[in-house]
Scaffold this motif. Structure first.
Motif: not given
Length: 108
Positions: A28-36, A38-46
């Motif tokens: 769950l902690r790994d998933i949370a890190r990955y999700a965070d 991924l969110a930053e990556h998508r924000e940068r792409e936008a």
């Protein structure tokens, strides 16, 4: 801390929340890190896509420049006798230069 599990956010699809409840704390902690990340990556792409769009607008505007107007000129609106007009405007040393572009549409 409560003994009952947390309530998932309403905007998270139920299939995802069901899969998460089966995972260990480490996963769950790994998933949370990955999700965070991924969110930053998508924000940068936008942000980059938005910047590219703005750059294209500036390039299109620059293509519109008359021969005697420098690339650094910007469009300014001037009001003269209750009428509004677009002007190219730029600085040459201490002087601000302007060149007429077009009238501002009345619906703007």
């Amino acid at each position: 801390m409560s003994n009952s599990p947390p309530t998932p956010p309403q905007n998270v699809p139920s299939g995802i929340t069901e899969k998460l409840t089966d995972q260990s704390p480490n996963v769950l902690r790994d998933i949370a890190r990955y999700a965070d990340e991924l969110a930053e990556h998508r924000e940068r792409e936008a942000q980059l896509a938005e910047q590219d769009e703005q750059d294209e607008d500036v390039e299109a505007e620059a293509d519109d420049l008359p021969d005697d107007v420098p690339d650094k000129a910007t469009i300014t609106v001037k009001e003269i006798n209750d009428h509004r007009y677009y002007y190219w405007q730029w600085r040459e040393g201490e002087t601000i230069k302007s060149k007429y572009k077009a009238p501002v549409d009345s619906d703007e």
